[in-house]
Each structure stands twice: as C-alpha cells, then as structure tokens.
Motif scaffolding. Sequence first.
Motif: not given
Length: 125
Positions: A16-18, A47-61, A63-66, A101-107
């Motif tokens: 997913y992170c990749a 919209d795709l922008y909202d999904h982009y922001i959400r997917l990026k925030a989840i990755r950051i969380s 990877e950081s554990g926060l 995580l599988g669904q987020l990777t696909s998204e």
Amino acid sequence: MQASQIRSLTGAMVTYCAAARNMEQEVMFPSLLRDVPMEQNGAELGDLYDHYIRLKAIRISLESGLVPLSTQHKHPEGAAMGTADNETLFYHHFSGLLCILGQLTSESNALTNRYSDIIGTARGA
C-alpha cells in the motif's frame, strides 16, 4: 481471501505505501483531480482530489505510526473491548486491516492510472 491478495500484514502495508508513494510521485498537480468523480462499481464516491488527500494521509499515518488527533479517542467496540476475547478481536481487526490495505492499494493504483489518463500520458507495461 483471494489467492492474489497479500497474506501478511507487513507485506500489505509495504504494498500500500509503495502504491500511495507512486501515486504521489505521479500526481504532480493534485488540483487537477478536483471535481473529477471517483467511481467504483458504477457508484460515485466523491471526487478524486478528496481520495488523493485521504490516501496520502493514511500512508503518512501508517509509516509514521501516528494516529490523527481526530481519531485517537474513538473506539467503535467501546465497552466490548474489555470483555471480548482478545484473540478473536485480534483476528477480526487483522483480517479487516488486510482487506482495507488491499482496497487502499487498489484505490491508489486506480487514481494514479486515472490521473495519467487525464493528463494524457500512457503508462508503459
């Protein structure tokens, strides 16, 4: 679970992170995603922008554990957490996490491909 799905939590997280990092590198102008509908199985999911922001925030969380402050104190099981069998709860959440995580990777991959379509670049095989 399908045979093609990743069966380890670590593997699912790495995959997913990749995919999310690839999405972030590919999407050079996220604002182009505003008002472009995100569709799945014929249903519009925002919209795709909202999904982009959400997917990026989840990755950051991830990877950081926060955990974001807005979700730190929410426990959907509430009082059941203290009385339920911990092993059962673990496997319930573990299976759910692998699925999500599988669904987020696909998204992430779908959003990256859609962005490439929008800007007119074709991804090589």
